[in-house]
Enzyme design. Structure first.
Site, PDB file in Angstrom:
ATOM      1  N   THR A  75       0.707  -1.273  -0.126  1.00 13.84           N
ATOM      2  CA  THR A  75       0.072  -0.059  -0.183  1.00 13.84           C
ATOM      3  C   THR A  75       1.025   1.145  -0.132  1.00 13.84           C
ATOM      4  OG1 THR A  75      -1.477   1.420   1.211  1.00 13.84           O
ATOM      5  CG2 THR A  75       0.087  -0.300   2.589  1.00 13.84           C
ATOM      6  N   ASP A  76       0.390   2.296  -0.481  1.00 19.78           N
ATOM      7  CA  ASP A  76       1.007   3.778  -0.454  1.00 19.78           C
ATOM      8  C   ASP A  76       1.355   4.049   0.935  1.00 19.78           C
ATOM      9  OD1 ASP A  76      -1.653   4.412   0.035  1.00 19.78           O
ATOM     10  OD2 ASP A  76      -1.805   5.663  -1.622  1.00 19.78           O
ATOM     11  N   GLU A  77       0.307   3.656   2.001  1.00 17.37           N
ATOM     12  CA  GLU A  77       0.287   4.002   3.335  1.00 17.37           C
ATOM     13  C   GLU A  77       1.818   3.623   3.926  1.00 17.37           C
ATOM     14  OE1 GLU A  77      -3.235   3.612   5.537  1.00 17.37           O
ATOM     15  OE2 GLU A  77      -4.394   3.610   3.740  1.00 17.37           O
TER      16      GLU A  77
ATOM     17  N   TYR B  67      -2.259  -0.454  10.981  1.00 13.83           N
ATOM     18  CA  TYR B  67      -2.374  -1.185   9.647  1.00 13.83           C
ATOM     19  C   TYR B  67      -1.150  -0.894   8.788  1.00 13.83           C
ATOM     20  CZ  TYR B  67      -3.479  -1.351   4.622  1.00 13.83           C
ATOM     21  OH  TYR B  67      -3.202  -1.653   3.320  1.00 13.83           O
TER      22      TYR B  67
ATOM     23  N   LYS C 225       1.729  -3.470   7.111  1.00 13.01           N
ATOM     24  CA  LYS C 225       2.203  -3.711   5.717  1.00 13.01           C
ATOM     25  C   LYS C 225       3.517  -3.389   5.550  1.00 13.01           C
ATOM     26  CE  LYS C 225      -0.573  -4.928   2.994  1.00 13.01           C
ATOM     27  NZ  LYS C 225      -0.901  -6.127   2.624  1.00 13.01           N
TER      28      LYS C 225
HETATM   29  P1  TYD Z   1     -10.565   4.740   4.362  1.00 16.19           P
HETATM   30  O1  TYD Z   1     -11.610   4.135   3.287  1.00 16.19           O
HETATM   31  O2  TYD Z   1     -10.719   4.257   5.567  1.00 16.19           O
HETATM   32  O3  TYD Z   1      -9.068   4.604   3.596  1.00 16.19           O
HETATM   33  P2  TYD Z   1      -7.505   4.824   4.128  1.00 16.19           P
HETATM   34  O4  TYD Z   1      -7.684   5.527   5.383  1.00 16.19           O
HETATM   35  O5  TYD Z   1      -6.922   3.551   4.386  1.00 16.19           O
HETATM   36  O6  TYD Z   1      -7.156   5.944   3.063  1.00 16.19           O
HETATM   37  O7  TYD Z   1     -10.646   6.272   4.287  1.00 16.19           O
HETATM   38  C1  TYD Z   1     -10.460   7.146   3.330  1.00 16.19           C
HETATM   39  C2  TYD Z   1     -10.425   8.581   3.847  1.00 16.19           C
HETATM   40  O8  TYD Z   1     -11.591   8.927   4.123  1.00 16.19           O
HETATM   41  C3  TYD Z   1      -9.295   8.717   5.085  1.00 16.19           C
HETATM   42  O9  TYD Z   1      -8.724  10.035   4.716  1.00 16.19           O
HETATM   43  C4  TYD Z   1     -10.184   8.871   6.062  1.00 16.19           C
HETATM   44  C5  TYD Z   1     -11.390   9.380   5.611  1.00 16.19           C
HETATM   45  N1  TYD Z   1     -12.764   8.806   6.204  1.00 16.19           N
HETATM   46  C6  TYD Z   1     -13.783   9.692   6.999  1.00 16.19           C
HETATM   47  O10 TYD Z   1     -13.436  10.858   7.052  1.00 16.19           O
HETATM   48  N2  TYD Z   1     -14.839   9.122   7.566  1.00 16.19           N
HETATM   49  C7  TYD Z   1     -14.992   7.910   7.705  1.00 16.19           C
HETATM   50  O11 TYD Z   1     -16.111   7.571   8.445  1.00 16.19           O
HETATM   51  C8  TYD Z   1     -14.062   7.052   6.957  1.00 16.19           C
HETATM   52  C9  TYD Z   1     -14.274   5.322   7.118  1.00 16.19           C
HETATM   53  C10 TYD Z   1     -13.034   7.397   6.383  1.00 16.19           C
END
Ligand code: TYD
Length: 338
Positions: free
Chosen positions: A121-123, A146, A150
């Protein structure tokens, strides 16, 4: 050609299994069927003469060894993936995302003829300040359990490559979206909440940026990667990024617009701790190999939102009890306090 896909009942894994079957592969799907899996994601593959499903854990070395026998390719999509859950229960991320990968490496090292492709992942890079982009050799700086799991898996891949001369391809991808994604994730969650006319919980100021890639474009990228898998020992990292970086608030507003729901449903809530502001990948190397994302974000989002309008209720039912408990734990207080 035979492929062992792990986590094939999950979101990205299910798109990959369908793509491989369409390309003529014989596919064995090893999936633990955790809360995040949905066998309905692969309903159309059931009964396919070149498809076999095995329920099991990638941490089970004997099982993994048995299934790897005769496989030309192993694709690891089995993982715990939700950042918010990794803050609530980090242990299970270490187990599946790190120990599981070590198990796959242990089994693969005895089989030099089996190519191993691992999904990362890019994370792993943490937040990338604008206007930067992370190249394949950027340093790891994970922010969440998480992301750290990774990154740790990637370090184990590196150690195995160095120690045993293995060639492993590692895919680092930006945020993928599309049909089949679990309703806990941002786009499906906000779509389902908007459809139900319920508050959409936007973390913090909503100005975080994510780079979004449509699931079908991920499968195309994988096809390009599989055309030429490097055999030289080492870790071969491939960045898969759409270049379409969108602020969360804007994505939430687009969802409201597509569903004709009021923007007032977007509800700022307490931020996710350690929330990365921005992800951005430099994917020029893969583009030089001929890959381009085909689906623009707005178009892919419209298709995704339409899919959840038609299939979301069934999805939510699959996830029902567990998801309701998780939702309360994650958002109950946040929404009460807004
Ligand atoms: P997510 O789908 O959890 O992916 P990731 O954190 O792995 O990038 O979230 C995408 C973005 O959306 C992230 O910046 C967090 C934000 N987000 C919210 O603002 N509210 C939420 O309820 C969720 C699940 C994510």
């Amino acid at each position: 050609m035979r492929a062992l896909v792990t986590g094939g009942c999950g979101f990205i894994g299910s798109h990959v299994v369908r793509g491989l079957l369409a390309d003529g592969w014989e596919v064995t799907n090893l999936d633990k069927l955790t809360y995040a899996a949905n066998p309905a994601n692969l309903a159309e593959a059931e009964g396919h003469p070149r498809y076999r499903f095995v329920q099991g854990d990638i941490c089970d070395l004997a099982l993994v060894r048995e299934l790897m026998d005769g496989a030309d390719l192993v694709l690891n999509f089995a993982a715990e993936t939700h950042v918010d859950r990794s803050l609530l229960e980090p242990g299970v991320f270490v187990r599946t995302d790190v120990e599981g990968v070590v198990t796959l490496l242990e089994a693969a090292r005895a089989r030099p003829g089996t190519a191993l492709v691992h999904m990362s992942t890019d994370e792993v890079f943490g937040s990338i300040p604008a206007p930067g982009e992370a190249a394949e050799d950027a340093p790891f700086a994970p922010s969440s359990p998480y992301a750290a799991s990774k990154a740790a898996a990637e370090l184990m891949v590196r150690a195995y490559a160095e120690t045993y001369g293995m060639a492993v391809t590692v895919l680092r991808c930006c945020n993928v979206y599309g049909p089949n994604q679990h309703v806990e994730k941002f786009i499906p969650l906000f779509t389902m909440r908007a459809l139900a006319g319920e508050p959409m919980p936007l973390y913090g100021d909503g100005m975080q940026e994510r780079e979004w890639l449509y699931a079908g474009d991920f499968v195309e990228a994988l096809r390009v990667v599989l055309r030429e898998l490097p055999a030289e020992p080492g870790v071969h990292a491939v960045h898969i990024g759409s270049g379409e970086r969108v602020r969360n608030r804007e994505t939430a507003e687009l969802i409201c617009e597509l569903l004709e729901r009021p923007r007032e449903l977007i509800t700022p809530v307490a931020d996710r701790p350690g929330h990365d502001r921005r992800y951005a990948l430099d994917s020029s190397r893969l583009r030089a190999r001929g890959w381009r994302p085909r689906v623009p974000f707005r178009e892919g989002l419209a298709a995704t939102v339409a899919w959840y309008r038609d299939h979301g209720a069934a999805w939510a039912q699959t996830a029902s009890g567990e998801f309701a408990r998780y939702f309360e734990r994650q958002y109950g207080e946040r929404l009460a306090r807004r």
